[in-house]
Design an enzyme around this catalytic site. Structure first.
Site, mmCIF file in Angstrom:
data_model
loop_
_atom_site.group_PDB
_atom_site.id
_atom_site.type_symbol
_atom_site.label_atom_id
_atom_site.label_comp_id
_atom_site.label_asym_id
_atom_site.label_seq_id
_atom_site.Cartn_x
_atom_site.Cartn_y
_atom_site.Cartn_z
ATOM 1 N N ARG A 104 0.799 -1.226 0.000
ATOM 2 C CA ARG A 104 0.000 0.000 0.000
ATOM 3 C C ARG A 104 0.831 1.275 0.000
ATOM 4 N NH1 ARG A 104 -4.082 -2.015 4.656
ATOM 5 N NH2 ARG A 104 -2.092 -2.586 5.559
ATOM 6 N N LYS B 257 0.884 -18.951 6.475
ATOM 7 C CA LYS B 257 0.108 -19.220 7.673
ATOM 8 C C LYS B 257 -0.074 -17.928 8.457
ATOM 9 C CE LYS B 257 1.915 -20.834 11.762
ATOM 10 N NZ LYS B 257 2.563 -19.733 12.464
ATOM 11 N N ASP C 221 3.677 -24.201 5.380
ATOM 12 C CA ASP C 221 4.078 -24.388 6.771
ATOM 13 C C ASP C 221 5.595 -24.461 6.682
ATOM 14 O OD1 ASP C 221 5.078 -25.567 9.127
ATOM 15 O OD2 ASP C 221 3.068 -26.245 9.608
ATOM 16 N N HIS C 222 6.271 -23.407 7.106
ATOM 17 C CA HIS C 222 7.702 -23.329 6.761
ATOM 18 C C HIS C 222 8.518 -24.446 7.416
ATOM 19 C CE1 HIS C 222 8.216 -21.078 10.551
ATOM 20 N NE2 HIS C 222 9.490 -21.391 10.470
ATOM 21 N N LYS D 126 12.213 -27.104 6.230
ATOM 22 C CA LYS D 126 13.482 -27.261 6.955
ATOM 23 C C LYS D 126 14.125 -28.580 6.555
ATOM 24 C CE LYS D 126 12.037 -24.603 11.016
ATOM 25 N NZ LYS D 126 12.943 -23.470 11.170
ATOM 26 N N GLU E 46 11.295 -21.709 22.170
ATOM 27 C CA GLU E 46 11.876 -20.466 21.654
ATOM 28 C C GLU E 46 12.341 -19.625 22.824
ATOM 29 O OE1 GLU E 46 9.941 -18.740 17.966
ATOM 30 O OE2 GLU E 46 8.242 -19.544 19.079
ATOM 31 N N ASP F 7 -0.569 -20.640 16.933
ATOM 32 C CA ASP F 7 0.624 -20.151 16.246
ATOM 33 C C ASP F 7 1.607 -21.283 15.929
ATOM 34 O OD1 ASP F 7 2.302 -17.978 15.330
ATOM 35 O OD2 ASP F 7 3.564 -18.356 17.075
ATOM 36 N N HIS G 270 3.097 -26.266 12.973
ATOM 37 C CA HIS G 270 4.431 -26.872 12.980
ATOM 38 C C HIS G 270 4.497 -28.178 13.782
ATOM 39 C CE1 HIS G 270 5.148 -23.061 11.269
ATOM 40 N NE2 HIS G 270 5.448 -22.403 12.360
ATOM 41 N N LYS H 167 7.161 -19.669 24.212
ATOM 42 C CA LYS H 167 8.052 -18.516 24.051
ATOM 43 C C LYS H 167 8.755 -18.291 25.385
ATOM 44 C CE LYS H 167 6.200 -16.775 20.054
ATOM 45 N NZ LYS H 167 6.959 -16.884 18.816
HETATM 46 C C1 BG6 Z 1 6.128 -18.972 13.093
HETATM 47 C C2 BG6 Z 1 5.422 -18.436 14.299
HETATM 48 O O1 BG6 Z 1 5.257 -19.716 12.285
HETATM 49 O O2 BG6 Z 1 7.202 -19.809 13.511
HETATM 50 C C3 BG6 Z 1 6.377 -17.686 15.203
HETATM 51 O O3 BG6 Z 1 4.380 -17.563 13.891
HETATM 52 C C4 BG6 Z 1 7.568 -18.551 15.550
HETATM 53 O O4 BG6 Z 1 5.743 -17.230 16.389
HETATM 54 C C5 BG6 Z 1 8.181 -19.147 14.297
HETATM 55 O O5 BG6 Z 1 8.515 -17.739 16.224
HETATM 56 C C6 BG6 Z 1 9.242 -20.155 14.644
HETATM 57 O O6 BG6 Z 1 9.908 -20.518 13.478
HETATM 58 P P1 BG6 Z 1 11.415 -21.017 13.517
HETATM 59 O O7 BG6 Z 1 11.712 -21.385 12.106
HETATM 60 O O8 BG6 Z 1 12.225 -19.870 14.042
HETATM 61 O O9 BG6 Z 1 11.420 -22.170 14.459
#
Ligand code: BG6
Length: 511
Positions: free
Chosen positions: A66, A173, A202-203, A207, A241, A260, A265, A361
């Site tokens: 934007r 996501k 879903d990243h 990995k 984390e 989240d 994940h 977290k």
């Molecule tokens: C994301 C979450 O999908 O994954 C975050 O929204 C989280 O809150 C993150 O910190 C963790 O990803 P990674 O790759 O750092 O483990």
């Protein structure tokens, strides 16, 4: 210049590694191109792919957002992000300029129904200038509330059409906030795009270590006979984390750890650990097996949830602020920053083997690990040593950091003694293959260009995951926690998480 011989000595498995074919040229349109994801993950990943020679000639990025910005301003901003977050340094002008020549910016509103028509014109011009052959990837990296409207606009401008080249849509996501919203979003996207055009991210699936779960399980015959209820006592999945919510308090406070991390994940890690071997590694066969795991997980209902699910929120600790004092978080927030679940998978392989999952977290360190805890020996020949706290028969799949796989076994201490010790057999990516594995987004972006959706979520997978998580979300919403905050920042979560395992005479093993 390092010779092959030297490489072999440093990282023996690097020699002879195969490379993938380069995908056809395309334009990647990133909606939300001034946002955090673009700057921290997407562009650095693309620059690294470019430097490694994995992007096609003519590959183009069109940032859509934007704010008013020229192409040059966009390029300058991205160079700063790439400097901070990519593996390669954009300091080399010639290399950066070549990459940046493929970066463009398009200013428009996300909700303006007419904004995709000028986008279509711009894409046609870029196709002509850059030779991208009408191949388009649309990446939804905006706040999720804009997804539906952007999809509608793409359809209205016929940008879903594959008459001249291919069109694919990538959806970041969170995919919905519960079962109903995920279902509604699926229905909407599927009214414009075909499932084969949709890539739900879903990243974690990108990995390297997560993908290696496939290889490790299905390329080694020695594991299959013991990968079941006969030999496995239980499984622990931890995604810890050390960071708090950082700048994302606004989003996180309406999401929480269950939405989240757990819904996406952690359930993915469970699916890959527990799935049956697919008939092949094509997307359909893999998704078919993963979905069976999700469907076999027993849904938690009502009071069960108190026994099988734990939530926590961090308070102040170790000079770190409490969650409720983080920016953009409600002062009386009841959002969980920690969640633990005990899952039962009711199928032939896993009946009776609990899967304990936890994520949080502000835990003591960043570590994601799957621990397969094998049963103890049947006859207590070494009972005293076990009582002394050795912990053999553990296979740990270390997702991050220090990516690798470790097997812990008991061994006799040298000398005239019967004392046992745990010893570890270690495989580290870094030492075996040289360098840490690449970023998840590199793999996922290349896969979308190649049209391979194996590492993405299919419609039914996302909904099955939500159908497991939604009853817990609803139950928690109706029973406000009275003890928040219940763990101090920098610790392993609330004591109730330990009780969850203690009730089964087990304990967490901190990675
Ligand atoms: C994301 C979450 O999908 O994954 C975050 O929204 C989280 O809150 C993150 O910190 C963790 O990803 P990674 O790759 O750092 O483990």
């Amino acid at each position: 210049m390092i010779t092959d011989h030297e490489t072999e000595a440093l990282a023996p498995l690097r020699v002879g590694m195969t490379t993938q074919p380069i995908p056809p040229p395309s334009i990647l349109v990133i909606f939300g191109a001034t946002g955090d994801l673009t700057h921290r993950k997407l562009l650095p990943a693309l620059f690294d792919l470019f430097c490694d020679g994995k992007l096609p000639e003519g590959f183009t990025v069109l940032g859509y957002a934007r704010r008013q910005k020229s192409d040059d301003e966009f390029r300058a901003d991205l160079r700063d992000s790439v400097r901070l977050f990519a593996r390669h340094n954009p300091g080399d002008n010639e290399r950066w300029n070549k990459f940046a020549a493929g970066l463009y910016y398009h200013q428009a509103e996300f909700t303006d129904p007419s904004s995709c028509h000028p986008l279509a014109d711009r894409l046609r011009q870029l196709d002509a200038a850059r030779g991208t052959q009408g191949n388009r990837l649309f990446y939804l990296a905006t706040a999720p509330e804009f997804y539906a409207s952007l999809v509608t606009q793409l359809g209205d401008a016929r940008l879903n059409s594959q008459d001249h080249g291919w069109a694919r849509i990538i959806i970041e996501k969170p995919f919905g906030v519960d079962l109903m919203s995920a279902h509604k979003l699926n229905r909407h996207i599927l009214s414009v795009f075909d499932e084969s055009q949709i890539y739900r991210i879903d990243h974690y699936l990108g990995k390297e270590t997560v993908q290696n779960i496939f290889a490790f399980r299905f390329a080694n015959t020695i594991l299959e006979p013991i990968w079941n209820r006969n030999y496995v006592d239980h499984v622990q999945v931890t995604a810890a984390e050390s960071v708090g919510v950082e700048e994302r308090g606004g989003y996180y406070d309406s999401a929480g750890a269950l939405r989240d991390m757990m819904q996406s994940h952690l359930l993915q890690l469970v699916s890959l650990t527990a799935m049956e071997p697919p008939v092949s590694f094509d997307a359909t066969s893999v998704h078919d097996e993963k979905i069976k795991v999700l469907r076999a997980i027993c849904e938690m209902k009502g009071m069960d949830i108190d026994q099988m699910a734990v939530r926590g929120q961090y308070g102040a600790g170790q000079n770190l602020a409490a969650y409720r004092d983080e920016p953009r978080v409600a002062r009386s927030s009841t959002t969980e920053t920690f969640a633990a679940l005990k899952l039962r998978i009711d199928n032939w392989r896993w009946a009776g083997v609990p899967f304990y999952l936890r994520t949080g977290k502000r835990m003591p360190r960043r570590a994601t690990e799957i621990r397969i805890m094998f049963k103890p020996v049947p006859h207590p020949l070494f009972a005293q040593e076990v009582a002394r706290g050795i912990e053999p028969n553990v296979l740990a799949i270390r997702i991050q950091p220090d990516e690798g796989i470790h097997l812990k076994v008991a061994a006799k201490e040298p000398g005239q003694t019967n004392q046992l010790r745990d010893v570890r057999m270690d495989f580290y990516y870094k030492t075996a293959f040289g360098g840490a594995p690449g970023e998840a987004y590199e793999t996922l972006l290349i896969d979308t260009m190649r049209g391979d959706s194996t590492l993405f979520n299919r419609k039914d997978e996302v909904e099955a995951a939500w159908s497991l998580i939604t009853p817990i979300l609803e139950y928690w919403q109706n029973t406000a926690p009275t003890d928040f905050p219940n763990y101090a920042a920098g610790t392993w979560g609330p004591s109730a998480a330990n009780d969850l395992l203690a009730r089964d005479r087990r304990q967490w093993h901190n990675p």
